[in-house]
Design an enzyme around this catalytic site. Structure first.
Site, PDB file in Angstrom:
ATOM      1  CE  LYS A   1     -61.156  28.750  16.422  1.00 31.68           C
ATOM      2  NZ  LYS A   1     -59.820  29.312  16.362  1.00 31.68           N
TER       3      LYS A   1
ATOM      4  CB  CYS B   1     -33.167  58.588   5.297  1.00 29.90           C
ATOM      5  SG  CYS B   1     -34.654  59.222   6.068  1.00 29.90           S
TER       6      CYS B   1
ATOM      7  CB  CYS C   1     -33.913  61.766  10.443  1.00 33.96           C
ATOM      8  SG  CYS C   1     -35.214  61.327   9.293  1.00 33.96           S
TER       9      CYS C   1
ATOM     10  CE  LYS D   1     -61.123  30.826  11.280  1.00 32.47           C
ATOM     11  NZ  LYS D   1     -59.760  30.516  11.661  1.00 32.47           N
TER      12      LYS D   1
ATOM     13  CG  ASP E   1     -56.634  35.354  16.333  1.00 30.60           C
ATOM     14  OD1 ASP E   1     -56.097  34.235  16.352  1.00 30.60           O
ATOM     15  OD2 ASP E   1     -56.450  36.195  15.431  1.00 30.60           O
TER      16      ASP E   1
ATOM     17  CE1 TYR F   1     -61.049  26.627  25.208  1.00 31.42           C
ATOM     18  CE2 TYR F   1     -60.886  29.014  25.158  1.00 31.42           C
ATOM     19  CZ  TYR F   1     -60.399  27.769  24.803  1.00 31.42           C
ATOM     20  OH  TYR F   1     -59.265  27.667  24.044  1.00 31.42           O
TER      21      TYR F   1
ATOM     22  CB  CYS G   1     -32.943  56.897   8.668  1.00 31.61           C
ATOM     23  SG  CYS G   1     -32.238  58.528   8.915  1.00 31.61           S
TER      24      CYS G   1
ATOM     25  CD  GLU H   1     -67.578  28.736  25.001  1.00 26.64           C
ATOM     26  OE1 GLU H   1     -66.368  28.753  24.687  1.00 26.64           O
ATOM     27  OE2 GLU H   1     -68.074  27.907  25.766  1.00 26.64           O
TER      28      GLU H   1
ATOM     29  CB  CYS I   1     -32.799  63.301   6.579  1.00 28.64           C
ATOM     30  SG  CYS I   1     -32.072  61.726   7.051  1.00 28.64           S
TER      31      CYS I   1
HETATM   32  S1  IVH Z   1     -62.968  24.888  22.683  1.00 28.98           S
HETATM   33  C1  IVH Z   1     -61.021  20.647  21.161  1.00 28.98           C
HETATM   34  N1  IVH Z   1     -63.563  27.419  22.830  1.00 28.98           N
HETATM   35  O1  IVH Z   1     -59.413  27.469  19.092  1.00 28.98           O
HETATM   36  C2  IVH Z   1     -60.710  22.033  21.348  1.00 28.98           C
HETATM   37  N2  IVH Z   1     -61.551  26.808  21.722  1.00 28.98           N
HETATM   38  O2  IVH Z   1     -58.973  25.411  16.787  1.00 28.98           O
HETATM   39  C3  IVH Z   1     -61.801  22.696  22.090  1.00 28.98           C
HETATM   40  N3  IVH Z   1     -60.260  28.719  20.910  1.00 28.98           N
HETATM   41  O3  IVH Z   1     -57.044  25.252  20.349  1.00 28.98           O
HETATM   42  C4  IVH Z   1     -61.543  24.092  22.137  1.00 28.98           C
HETATM   43  N4  IVH Z   1     -61.628  30.267  21.604  1.00 28.98           N
HETATM   44  O4  IVH Z   1     -57.074  27.575  21.307  1.00 28.98           O
HETATM   45  C5  IVH Z   1     -62.676  26.516  22.383  1.00 28.98           C
HETATM   46  N5  IVH Z   1     -64.235  29.626  23.070  1.00 28.98           N
HETATM   47  C6  IVH Z   1     -63.337  28.722  22.630  1.00 28.98           C
HETATM   48  C7  IVH Z   1     -62.163  29.099  21.950  1.00 28.98           C
HETATM   49  C8  IVH Z   1     -61.293  28.101  21.508  1.00 28.98           C
HETATM   50  C9  IVH Z   1     -60.484  30.033  20.986  1.00 28.98           C
HETATM   51  C10 IVH Z   1     -59.068  28.113  20.262  1.00 28.98           C
HETATM   52  C11 IVH Z   1     -58.373  27.097  21.111  1.00 28.98           C
HETATM   53  C12 IVH Z   1     -58.294  25.858  20.280  1.00 28.98           C
HETATM   54  C13 IVH Z   1     -58.548  26.381  18.916  1.00 28.98           C
HETATM   55  C14 IVH Z   1     -59.211  25.284  18.121  1.00 28.98           C
END
Ligand code: IVH
Length: 663
Positions: A116, A407, A430, A315, A118, A226, A425, A114, A410
């Protein structure tokens, strides 16, 4: 059918429709009706529920708004801890992980990969299919109860779309902010002269931490689910793939970019594909999560105290490069914020040539300890401007970066915001801020000059026709006809709009000035309290602070603005050009009058009286001063009575006040 039943049926019908449209719009991304139609249905439901509170249910879409601001969040303990993931950037380490776990489990159903996200992890509990609790991750063992905030987000269903929900299920996922939504929020903030947010993740985290759900509801967060914590009453699915399918069936938002991989080689292929697609996404991802598909194997593998052994975060390499800082310059943003910018020896990062990087603010510069000549590491994230991450090798001749006193655009004095780390400023004239200032001045809630849009403002500034806002009033036919795409009719219309706009409400004019931290609402309060431009210009800090809804930051911004000679000159110039802001609101018979209360009133609370006075254009204050107009004395009056007598202020009793203010 009896009338009551008819109404009940209508309410249910509206609820069903709205819930369905929310699902189509927020979860599926396929809106089916116009916003206006939606708003109409929503308003009808709200009215019907107000008239028939007996039919309000916990799952009504109207429950999403209206939560009261909290003092603090309650803490909730997670039934199953929310762990974090082991991280790696290296293919070898992922291969080793696979080898390690293959010794323990046969990996019968392979893996799921999946994105990840942010964002910020959350857990949402549904009992018998109804949302009852939402919590943040916190320290993994317990987090904050953020139910009120989560309820405002229409991407989160109030009810699961299933006839057979578990008795209780804790669904886990990630809340995040789309990049386009961040852009929209920042556009509004720029307009209001507020500092913009730097990135979606922190904005999302900050939003969920707000104590006022009404504020949260103004931002549109997104979510993907998820995972799960506790699952009671039915059997959970057997695999991650099945889980994601069920979530989709239940109407929960699920990121559709996942895939099942039979082998670790397939995982690597999918990883490459996701890395390639990363730039197309409207949200930030920082890698992938590789999970063992079969839940029975999760149980066998177990977890360390911090991470499960059945998943790993694989990552993406961040996009970094090293280069040299040529010089550090100061750039003036559209709202007057002065940002230090590093000019760099051009360097390629991920296919793009980068020659400057923002340093955000002077605190950041200090922290990095960066100066001209240094070798630095530069990073280019998803959609954000490149930034300097660290100084690798200092040039040796460190010249600390000092915020400019004037500034660079200006020459006006630069001041540090009291609410933050920004230098700004505040010169209304300006040039670096001019175009944006004109657009704000002309906008519908300000002077409402129809036809003065982006393109025209740009041309007016470029041609030098408008150097100050007041120059708008010296525009004439000849100047306008010399602009691109201007014919006589359009020019005439614009000139009329500029002229007609001069008779305006005081609150609109105050808002139009673009004073930092003074939005529409504050402008109205100021207009009501001071009644004229001069009244506001001469109001001292004390009078500003005396207004309940105005705190030290806002009053400081106002003081700051009016202390500047150029700003005062500009306002005089506007008035000279015929701008006539007036404060008039119908039936405001206490306009400009100031009341002070002492003693106990028999028939109303002081708060209610204050609201009444304000609604009629007057003001209530807690202490007797020379500009108090009335002292209202109730039973057992205090020392304020003597003070009022001393100052010769008119003293009235409760009955007389009621006569004056009505009920
Ligand atoms: S599974 C045991 N799936 O990444 C935790 N986490 O460092 C299982 N995160 O706290 C998490 N996308 O906030 C999972 N597709 C994904 C994710 C995901 C982002 C985050 C989540 C978790 C952190 C883990």
């Amino acid at each position: 059918m009896k009338i009551d039943e008819k109404i009940r049926a209508r309410i249910e019908n509206l609820r069903e429709k709205i819930t369905r449209y929310d699902f189509l719009y927020y979860v599926k991304g396929e809106p089916e009706i116009s916003d206006r139609e939606y708003d109409r249905m929503y308003a009808e439901l709200k009215t019907l529920e107000e008239e028939h509170p007996e039919y309000i249910t916990a799952d009504s879409p109207t429950r999403r708004v209206g939560g009261e601001p909290l003092k603090e969040f309650k803490t909730v303990k997670h039934a199953v801890p929310m762990l974090s993931l082991e991280n790696t950037y290296s293919r070898e380490e992922v291969a080793e992980w696979e080898k390690r776990i293959r010794k323990k489990v046969p990996l019968k159903e392979g893996f799921v990969i999946e994105e990840k996200l942010d964002g910020v992890s959350i857990s949402v509990t549904y009992e018998k299919g109804k949302l009852i609790l939402a919590a943040s991750r916190g320290n993994g063992i317990s987090g904050d109860d953020i139910t009120g905030n989560i309820l405002t987000q229409r991407v989160i269903p109030l009810v699961l779309r299933t006839d057979n929900p578990p008795d209780s299920v804790e669904i886990r996922g990630e809340m995040f902010l789309k990049i386009s939504e961040l852009r929209r929020i920042n556009e509004v903030r720029e307009k209001n002269g507020e500092p913009v947010f730097a990135n979606p993740r922190n904005t999302c985290a900050g939003t969920l931490k707000l104590l006022d759900p009404a504020e949260v509801s103004e931002r549109r967060l997104s979510a993907y689910f998820y995972g799960f914590g506790r699952w009671d009453g039915t059997s959970p699915p057997l695999t991650q793939m099945k889980l994601l399918e069920i979530y989709e069936e239940w109407g929960l938002p699920v990121n559709s970019t996942y895939s099942q991989c039979a082998s670790i080689e397939e995982v690597f292929e999918s990883y490459e594909r996701l890395a390639d697609e990363r730039a197309d996404r409207d949200y930030d991802i920082d890698g992938t999560v590789v999970k063992v598909n079969l839940f029975r194997e999760h149980d066998v593998l177990g977890a360390t105290s911090r991470n499960p052994r059945w998943a790993i975060a694989y990552k993406f390499e961040s996009k970094k490069a090293t280069t040299t800082v040529r010089e550090i310059i100061f750039s003036v943003g559209r709202t007057g914020i002065i940002t230090p910018v590093a000019k760099l020896e051009p360097v390629g990062i991920g296919g793009v040539t980068v020659s400057s990087a923002t340093l955000h603010n002077f605190d950041q510069v200090r922290k990095l300890g960066v100066s001209a000549g240094d070798r630095v590491e530069v990073e280019r994230g998803g959609d954000v401007i490149p930034k300097i991450v660290s100084v690798i090798k200092a040039s040796g001749s460190h010249r600390p970066v000092v915020p400019p006193g004037k500034c660079p655009a200006c020459g006006h004095t630069v001041k540090k915001d009291i609410n933050g780390v920004f230098y700004r400023c505040s010169n209304i004239r300006c040039p670096a801020q001019l175009k944006q200032k004109i657009l704000h001045y002309a906008s519908i809630d300000a002077m409402n000059i129809e036809g003065l849009g982006e393109n025209i403002a740009q041309q007016l500034v470029e041609r030098g026709f408008v150097r100050n806002i007041s120059d708008l009033y010296s525009l004439d036919m000849e100047k306008l006809l010399s602009l691109d795409l201007f014919a006589e009719k359009k020019a005439r219309k614009l000139l009329d709009a500029v002229r007609n706009g001069r008779n305006c409400a005081l609150s609109n004019f105050i808002y139009a000035l673009g004073i930092q931290n003074v939005g529409k609402h504050t402008a109205k309060i100021l207009a009501r309290r001071f009644g004229s431009v001069n009244g506001l210009m001469n109001a001292g800090r004390a009078a500003l602070m005396d207004i309940d809804e105005i705190g030290p930051i806002v009053s400081e911004s106002i003081m700051d603005f009016f202390e500047s000679d150029t700003n005062q000159d500009e306002i005089k110039e506007l008035l000279k050009n015929g701008v006539r802001p007036v404060h008039q609101e119908g039936g405001r018979k206490l306009s400009g009058l100031k009341f002070v209360f002492t003693g106990t009133m028999k028939n109303f609370t002081r708060k209610a009286a204050a609201a009444r006075i304000e609604a009629l254009g007057g003001a209530e204050s807690s202490s007797v001063t020379a500009d108090t107009d009335y002292l209202v004395a109730g039973e057992n009056p205090g020392s304020k009575l003597d003070k009022a007598k001393e100052k010769g202020i008119k003293i009235i009793n409760e009955e007389e006040f009621t006569e004056l203010a009505g009920k």
